[in-house]
Write an enzyme that holds these catalytic residues in place. Structure first.
Site, PDB file in Angstrom:
ATOM      1  N   SER A  16       0.832  -1.208   0.000  1.00  0.00           N
ATOM      2  CA  SER A  16       0.000   0.000   0.000  1.00  0.00           C
ATOM      3  C   SER A  16       0.859   1.247   0.000  1.00  0.00           C
ATOM      4  CB  SER A  16      -0.910   0.017   1.237  1.00  0.00           C
ATOM      5  OG  SER A  16      -1.592   1.245   1.352  1.00  0.00           O
ATOM      6  N   HIS A  17       0.271   2.328  -0.462  1.00  0.00           N
ATOM      7  CA  HIS A  17       0.861   3.658  -0.372  1.00  0.00           C
ATOM      8  C   HIS A  17       1.045   4.077   1.101  1.00  0.00           C
ATOM      9  CE1 HIS A  17       1.868   7.299  -2.567  1.00  0.00           C
ATOM     10  NE2 HIS A  17       1.025   8.025  -1.880  1.00  0.00           N
ATOM     11  N   SER A  18       0.313   3.425   1.987  1.00  0.00           N
ATOM     12  CA  SER A  18       0.334   3.756   3.417  1.00  0.00           C
ATOM     13  C   SER A  18       0.728   2.541   4.241  1.00  0.00           C
ATOM     14  CB  SER A  18      -1.067   4.230   3.847  1.00  0.00           C
ATOM     15  OG  SER A  18      -1.308   3.950   5.216  1.00  0.00           O
TER      16      SER A  18
END
Lengths: 139, 139
Positions: A16-18
């Site tokens: 994920s981007h996070s």
């Protein structure tokens, strides 16, 4: 990890981007399938929003028990980074790693369940993709 | 929040079985659309895996600026809890709240972008649902 009969289970990597989103998705999937190796690889090298191909490559290595790995991702930045990561791992491992175009959290959840019952790699991949159509009874 | 012309923007609530997953999804969406009110409501009352209808109801109230709220959710436990939350808020607010059957992270991301350009409630909902088909260039 492996089935009671000793056959290895497919592993899951959540990109994920996070970092928080990846860890949360892993927590949800692990609750359903504690016997499956599910590894988060979220955020950039400093823990901010972004991607880290090195961390993804390490996650793929950790997730593999010999049956291969399904990688779920959220956005195209994650897809690009996962493709870079595949060039960084052993070619045999890259050959038994599949990238899912299904949704992140729902895909990790469904793929983990299918992996836990010993489904082979391409069936776990299909489950992760089909999670795009996971029924949510909103009406 | 509101557009430069003063018209309010649609708000977003992210309901997940995991507090981390909800917070991570909000972080990703906010990066794209900082002018949109995006509120996480993940986990149970103790911060563990689960749902908390009270927290979801509060999140819906916080997210509304008058233009309504789109709620994205991960699993059916979140859907059930969101429906309970809708019985706990003002009926007018419940009437301008929509539950999306699209994916959590991808739905929050796309919905926030559409909300940020001033799209009305049902168009933001449609974007959140269509995120199930968000293209991920895995091949």
């Amino acid at each position: 990890m492996s089935r009671p009969d000793g056959e290895p289970l497919v592993g899951i990597v959540v990109v994920s981007h996070s970092a928080k989103a990846a860890e949360g998705a892993v927590d949800i999937a692990r609750q359903q399938a504690p016997e499956v190796t599910i590894v988060p690889a979220g955020g950039d090298v400093d823990g901010g929003l972004g991607e880290d191909p090195n961390a993804i490559a390490e996650a793929i290595q950790r997730a593999d028990s010999g049956a291969g790995v399904v990688v779920v991702m959220d956005l195209n930045g994650a897809v690009t980074a996962a493709k870079v990561a595949l060039t960084m791992v052993d070619p045999d491992l890259a050959g038994r790693t599949r990238l899912s175009d299904g949704p992140l959290v729902e895909g990790a959840f469904v793929a983990a369940i299918q992996a836990s019952i010993g489904d082979p790699l391409d069936e776990v991949l299909q489950a992760a993709r089909d999670a795009a159509h996971l029924e949510k009874a909103v009406d």
